[in-house]
Design a protein around this motif. Structure first.
Motif, mmCIF file in Angstrom:
data_model
loop_
_atom_site.group_PDB
_atom_site.id
_atom_site.type_symbol
_atom_site.label_atom_id
_atom_site.label_comp_id
_atom_site.label_asym_id
_atom_site.label_seq_id
_atom_site.Cartn_x
_atom_site.Cartn_y
_atom_site.Cartn_z
ATOM 1 N N PHE A 436 57.989 41.183 49.461
ATOM 2 C CA PHE A 436 57.446 39.926 48.964
ATOM 3 C C PHE A 436 58.483 39.247 48.069
ATOM 4 N N ASP A 437 58.629 37.936 48.239
ATOM 5 C CA ASP A 437 59.584 37.207 47.402
ATOM 6 C C ASP A 437 58.861 36.598 46.199
ATOM 7 N N LYS A 438 59.602 35.877 45.376
ATOM 8 C CA LYS A 438 59.034 35.322 44.147
ATOM 9 C C LYS A 438 57.895 34.347 44.443
ATOM 10 N N ALA A 439 58.056 33.566 45.513
ATOM 11 C CA ALA A 439 57.000 32.615 45.860
ATOM 12 C C ALA A 439 55.703 33.345 46.205
ATOM 13 N N ASP A 440 55.830 34.486 46.912
ATOM 14 C CA ASP A 440 54.646 35.289 47.232
ATOM 15 C C ASP A 440 53.974 35.770 45.957
ATOM 16 N N ILE A 441 54.780 36.275 45.026
ATOM 17 C CA ILE A 441 54.236 36.835 43.788
ATOM 18 C C ILE A 441 53.563 35.749 42.955
ATOM 19 N N ASP A 442 54.227 34.604 42.828
ATOM 20 C CA ASP A 442 53.631 33.500 42.062
ATOM 21 C C ASP A 442 52.321 33.047 42.704
ATOM 22 N N GLY A 443 52.353 32.927 44.033
ATOM 23 C CA GLY A 443 51.143 32.496 44.749
ATOM 24 C C GLY A 443 50.021 33.504 44.635
ATOM 25 N N ALA A 444 50.382 34.808 44.623
ATOM 26 C CA ALA A 444 49.367 35.854 44.538
ATOM 27 C C ALA A 444 48.611 35.775 43.224
ATOM 28 N N PHE A 445 49.326 35.566 42.121
ATOM 29 C CA PHE A 445 48.666 35.485 40.819
ATOM 30 C C PHE A 445 47.836 34.212 40.701
ATOM 31 N N SER A 446 48.341 33.136 41.269
ATOM 32 C CA SER A 446 47.586 31.883 41.255
ATOM 33 C C SER A 446 46.300 32.031 42.058
ATOM 34 N N ASP A 447 46.408 32.647 43.247
ATOM 35 C CA ASP A 447 45.236 32.855 44.098
ATOM 36 C C ASP A 447 44.227 33.794 43.432
ATOM 37 N N LYS A 448 44.728 34.814 42.753
ATOM 38 C CA LYS A 448 43.831 35.762 42.092
ATOM 39 C C LYS A 448 42.991 35.067 41.033
ATOM 40 N N LYS A 449 43.621 34.176 40.285
ATOM 41 C CA LYS A 449 42.867 33.455 39.252
ATOM 42 C C LYS A 449 41.782 32.584 39.892
ATOM 43 N N ILE A 450 42.152 31.900 40.975
ATOM 44 C CA ILE A 450 41.179 31.053 41.670
ATOM 45 C C ILE A 450 39.990 31.895 42.153
ATOM 46 N N LEU A 451 40.299 33.047 42.756
ATOM 47 C CA LEU A 451 39.243 33.893 43.311
ATOM 48 C C LEU A 451 38.402 34.525 42.203
ATOM 49 N N ASP A 452 39.046 34.973 41.132
ATOM 50 C CA ASP A 452 38.301 35.557 40.018
ATOM 51 C C ASP A 452 37.347 34.537 39.404
ATOM 52 N N ASP A 453 37.815 33.307 39.230
ATOM 53 C CA ASP A 453 36.950 32.260 38.681
ATOM 54 C C ASP A 453 35.761 32.001 39.608
ATOM 55 N N PHE A 454 36.029 32.023 40.901
ATOM 56 C CA PHE A 454 34.980 31.819 41.905
ATOM 57 C C PHE A 454 33.912 32.910 41.791
ATOM 58 N N HIS A 455 34.370 34.154 41.679
ATOM 59 C CA HIS A 455 33.433 35.273 41.590
ATOM 60 C C HIS A 455 32.672 35.267 40.263
ATOM 61 N N ASP A 456 33.319 34.817 39.201
ATOM 62 C CA ASP A 456 32.706 34.889 37.873
ATOM 63 C C ASP A 456 31.771 33.725 37.576
ATOM 64 N N THR A 457 31.835 32.697 38.406
ATOM 65 C CA THR A 457 30.998 31.516 38.163
ATOM 66 C C THR A 457 29.697 31.638 38.940
ATOM 67 N N PRO A 458 28.571 31.745 38.249
ATOM 68 C CA PRO A 458 27.296 31.896 38.970
ATOM 69 C C PRO A 458 26.882 30.592 39.644
ATOM 70 N N ASP A 459 26.056 30.724 40.667
ATOM 71 C CA ASP A 459 25.502 29.540 41.320
ATOM 72 C C ASP A 459 24.589 28.803 40.349
ATOM 73 N N GLY A 460 24.626 27.490 40.378
ATOM 74 C CA GLY A 460 23.736 26.697 39.537
ATOM 75 C C GLY A 460 22.305 26.761 40.034
ATOM 76 N N GLU A 461 21.390 26.426 39.151
ATOM 77 C CA GLU A 461 19.965 26.507 39.501
ATOM 78 C C GLU A 461 19.618 25.583 40.668
ATOM 79 N N THR A 462 20.209 24.400 40.684
ATOM 80 C CA THR A 462 19.935 23.459 41.774
ATOM 81 C C THR A 462 20.382 24.034 43.104
ATOM 82 N N ALA A 463 21.558 24.678 43.120
ATOM 83 C CA ALA A 463 22.057 25.297 44.357
ATOM 84 C C ALA A 463 21.134 26.407 44.823
ATOM 85 N N VAL A 464 20.710 27.227 43.871
ATOM 86 C CA VAL A 464 19.831 28.349 44.224
ATOM 87 C C VAL A 464 18.529 27.839 44.822
#
Length: 900
Positions: A436-464
């Motif tokens: 993996f090159d530097k671009a892969d590593i930078d992208g991996a950490f960026s993607d991880k943050k996006i995914l972690d935020d997605f998992h940590d954010t609960p669905d809103g009451e209206t959505a449910v």
């Protein structure tokens, strides 16, 4: 059929069936091996404009009375089917699916692709450790199967120049090249009204639905172009035989045959009958040739007609010379084409096909869904879809066409030049290190943050609240009763079966462990060996020409009254009422007169059986893992391990020419010990002919043997690993608890599956499958399937009790789980399955009052009551097992390690 101005087409098969089916299908011809359409299949179900939840699919799974809920990626299409008997529920599910495919949140949320498709995984040291993602791990597991990998390589060469040379599921090393932009582009190009094939089946007011889907979707969806048909098949191909290396201990072969004719229902049905005749019956000529010439341990044919044109592959397990196998097989096919098919065997194959058409038993698939699958091959290519709905008429046409099958063989085998042979050489292959090159590593950490935020954010009451949930009052309080009559040792379930009787001959097998092990061998051999009055091929003709099915198997039941362990041997037969006498005659001929004297055939069949079991281990290791872990704790676990687990596999594999005589003598003795009057009973499901006279005559001929002894003192370790050399695992944990069974545990299992294991094993862990279940016998089990994790997964299993202790459910969420538990009780079943349920209840001493009480327990579930069961999930007495991985990956975690 209805056509919309946008180009969308809708078919409604109108009838009185309350098990309604909705499906929307798009033609999705792959253009590379990234699995783009497989990842789309997963991803569009992760939220939509009208239903902006992270996972509306699982909301439906939790809180609806569906009878079928899934999505499927085929070679050339993606299908989204749902089915259910509750009308309000059904139309809500259909709407969720329609909004998902036309208006997915995926187009604005890369995190959905990171979860469902692929992502970089970051290890403990902050470095990229590899790839993850649900589809990525699913396909890693799929391509670990030699048959799957070899078939892909054959398609790649055989179908070069067409979209079918690519794997729609995705090839693991290619999946990480898929970009989010290309995934969205594929959706924009293919998921359009112009490319939509909408299907409805059952008792539906179609005009009302058409108006609704027009106004809400077809008139509003983005314009696009109807995806073109497959590329030109005439491109020159390099069809030289080829060799590949395979990470396996054994060699494989594969013969690929391209059927250069436009698919039609008649061609598909004809080839299905021909494959049954040539390859699948005990007396099939190619099967016998393979055994006699020792071309391979097992041959499995795969007729793939879900394309514009078909492909037939012959997978040869434990084959070191695929070219020789092909030469021998095609030499035999030439003789068959020249001399004609054996009329008795052909009659048997036609009879079996006709029986299946009449029976309409498609397992978990509703009839209406099977109709959709049948018509879609024609429909998405602009051909008459309704031509696939008259298989009985087509079968009669085929029967009345002289030389039909000989012409198929001559044209599509003998004269066919579009054939290729692959040889896979098994050897240990080390994985190439990932760079993996530097671009892969930078992208991996960026993607991880996006995914972690997605998992940590609960669905809103209206959505449910966007997905309404049925009220408990919408569910019947009364359990459905299955007709069941008993007189002495004869029982009956009087159900509508359209002139078919389903027979079960039941024998007590209270045997010692070493003899129980042989019942599994006996089950595979009976019906495949010669008898006193039939050669094995004649016997096969007689069975398949007269019966729908005839099977032999061992089972165990546990009384809920006193815990009595009841091992049983069951012969099952399905037969038209007019041929009942023949069913009893053939069952008697097999159990009383089977000859075990043919050493060569015994060895051939045992080798074939071992090969099939090895494939089962690779495909369904989680089931074997549950069995093995259970064997360390319970009698029923020991029984299953002895008769069908990995211990049994090793036992079957141990037989050679040097010791075959021992099994011959044991099987002869075993038949007299099993097929005796003492402990015999008989069950029939049907509403036609009276079978009591036949059953009484059958009973009179049984052996006069005494009651048997029982000793199940086999011992198995509590931590066992079976190395398969794969990079994914099948894990299981089984625990014991000391509580009286309460059906409310089904509700708790639903919560654990949907809210805990789904999040921790699938979403965060990347495993393809998972589950937990509570048994009446005092045990619970957890499993994961095609899982990249080992220790992490077992930590999740072990901490389930903590989740249950802190359980928090709203009234709505609890209602969802109750509905989900009731759904499994009320799912529409084929008559044969209902008869099986009634018999199983009887043998387990489960009364109608018990069934009603358990339903009331489910409907009366409360949060406080569920929490009181949390402590029983703490693994104090438990066992674990895993299938997969390497010696290096399992050496520190297990006491007993075996290489398979």
């Amino acid at each position: 059929m209805y056509r919309h101005a946008s180009g969308a087409e809708l078919i409604h098969i109108s009838n009185a069936d309350k098990n309604r089916v909705f499906g929307i299908t798009f033609r999705t011809l792959p253009f590379d091996n990234t699995g783009v359409f497989h990842i789309l299949e997963h991803s569009v179900l992760c939220g939509s404009r009208k239903y902006p939840l992270k996972d509306p699919f699982f909301e439906l799974h939790k809180g609806t009375l569906y009878s079928y809920l899934n999505a499927m990626t085929f070679n050339d299409k993606t299908m989204y089917p749902v089915a259910g008997t509750n009308e309000k529920d059904f139309f809500k599910m259909a709407d969720v699916y329609a909004d998902a495919v036309f208006n997915p949140l995926l187009l604005q949320k890369k995190e959905i692709m990171l979860q469902e498709g692929w992502r970089h995984e970051i290890g403990a040291e902050g470095q990229i450790s590899g790839y993850g993602g649900i589809v990525y791990n699913e396909m890693r597991g799929s391509f670990a199967e030699a048959d799957e990998y070899l078939r892909f390589r054959v398609y790649e060469k055989l179908l070069d120049g067409t979209p079918y040379m690519y794997d729609s599921g995705g090839v693991p090393e290619h999946i990480p090249t898929l970009t989010f932009e290309n995934l969205c582009a594929a959706h924009r190009n293919c998921y359009t009204p112009q490319n939509a094939h909408i299907y409805l089946y059952g008792d539906i007011l179609i005009e009302k639905y058409i108006e609704y889907i027009e106004n809400n979707y077809l008139n509003k969806a983005a314009n696009g172009e109807k995806q073109g048909f497959a590329a030109d098949y005439s491109k020159p191909k390099n069809l030289d035989n080829f060799t590949v290396k395979l990470n396996s201990k054994i060699d494989y072969g594969c013969i690929g045959i391209f059927i250069d004719a436009e698919n039609s229902p008649k061609l598909i049905l004809g080839f299905s009958v021909l494959c049954l005749y040539l390859f699948r019956l005990a007396a099939s000529p190619v099967k016998i040739l393979v055994q006699e010439e020792k071309l391979c341990a097992d041959l499995v044919d795969y007729f793939d007609f879900h394309m514009q044109k078909s492909v037939l592959t012959l997978n040869l397990k434990e084959c070191s010379d695929a070219a020789r196998a092909k030469e021998k097989i095609f030499s035999l096919l030439e003789k068959i084409a020249k001399n004609g098919l054996d009329k008795n065997l052909l009659s048997a194959a036609l009879n079996m096909t006709e029986f299946q058409i009449k029976e309409k038993d498609y397992g978990q698939r509703p009839v209406g869904l099977q109709y959709l699958i049948n018509i879609s091959t024609q429909w998405i290519y602009g051909k008459d879809p309704f031509s696939a709905l008259s298989p009985q008429a087509l079968l009669e046409e085929i029967k009345n066409t002289d030389g039909f099958f000989e012409e198929l063989i001559q044209t599509h085998f003998i004269q066919n030049r579009n054939i290729i042979t692959a040889q896979a050489v098994g050897e240990k292959i080390s994985e190439e290190p990932l760079n993996f090159d530097k671009a892969d590593i930078d992208g991996a950490f960026s993607d991880k943050k996006i995914l972690d935020d997605f998992h940590d954010t609960p669905d809103g009451e209206t959505a449910v609240l966007s997905i309404p949930v049925l009220n408990i009052s919408d569910i019947s309080k009364n359990a459905a009763q299955i007709p069941f009559e008993k007189e002495d040792n004869f029982t009956k379930s009087n159900l509508q079966t359209d002139g078919i009787s389903y027979l079960q001959f039941i024998f007590d097998i209270s045997l010692d462990a070493d003899l129980l092990r042989d019942t599994g061998v006996l089950s595979y051999l009976l019906g495949k060996l010669s008898t006193k009055n039939y050669r094995f091929d004649e016997l096969n003709h007689a069975v398949t020409a007269n019966l729908g099915s005839l099977t032999f198997s061992q089972h165990r039941f546990i009384s809920i009254k006193d815990g009595e362990f009841k091992p049983r041997y069951i012969i099952k037969a399905s037969v038209l009422d007019g041929k009942l006498e023949k069913a009893f005659e053939l069952a008697g001929e097999i159990i009383f007169n089977t000859l075990f004297s043919d050493e060569k055939r015994l060895l051939d069949l045992l080798g074939e059986y071992a090969a099939k079991m090895h494939t089962h281990i690779i495909n369904s290791g989680h089931l074997l893992a549950v069995t093995r872990a259970s064997a360390a704790l319970s009698r029923e676990g020991i029984f299953d391990e002895i008769c069908s687990g990995v211990s049994f596999y090793n036992y079957v594999r141990s037989y050679t020419k040097d010791n075959i005589n021992t099994i011959r003598d044991r099987l002869k003795r075993l038949c007299k010990m099993i097929f005796r009057k003492s402990g015999f009973s008989f069950h029939v499901t049907g509403n036609g002919a009276d079978v009591s006279k036949h059953a009484a005559n059958f009973y009179d001929n049984l052996y006069e043997e005494d009651a048997l002894s029982r000793d199940l003192n086999a011992s198995y370790g509590a931590k066992s690993a079976f190395v398969l050399g794969t990079n994914v695992f099948h894990n299981a944990l089984v625990l014991k608890y000391d509580r009286k069974y309460n059906a409310m545990w089904d509700v708790l299992a639903g919560v654990v599956n949907s809210d805990y294991l789904c999040q921790n094993i699938r979403v965060n862990g990347g495993a393809y499958g998972y589950g937990c279940n509570f048994l009446r016998t005092g045990y619970a089990y957890f499993y994961s399937y095609r899982d990249p994790n080992l220790e992490r997964t077992f930590d999740v299993f072990k901490e389930t009790y903590k989740f249950a202790r802190g359980l928090k459910l709203s009234e709505r969420e609890l209602r969802q789980q109750i509905i989900g538990a009731v759904r499994s009780l009320d799912r529409p079943q084929h008559a044969e399955k209902l008869g099986n349920i009634a018999l199983n209840r009887f043998l387990s001493d489960i009364s109608e009052e018990d069934v009603q009480r358990e339903r009331e327990q489910i409907l009366g579930a409360s949060l406080d009551k569920l929490i009181t069961f949390a402590d029983m999930l703490e693994p104090k007495e438990y066992a674990v097992s895993t299938f997969g991985g390497t010696l290096e990956t399992v050496k520190d975690a297990y006491e007993d390690i075996f290489e398979l």
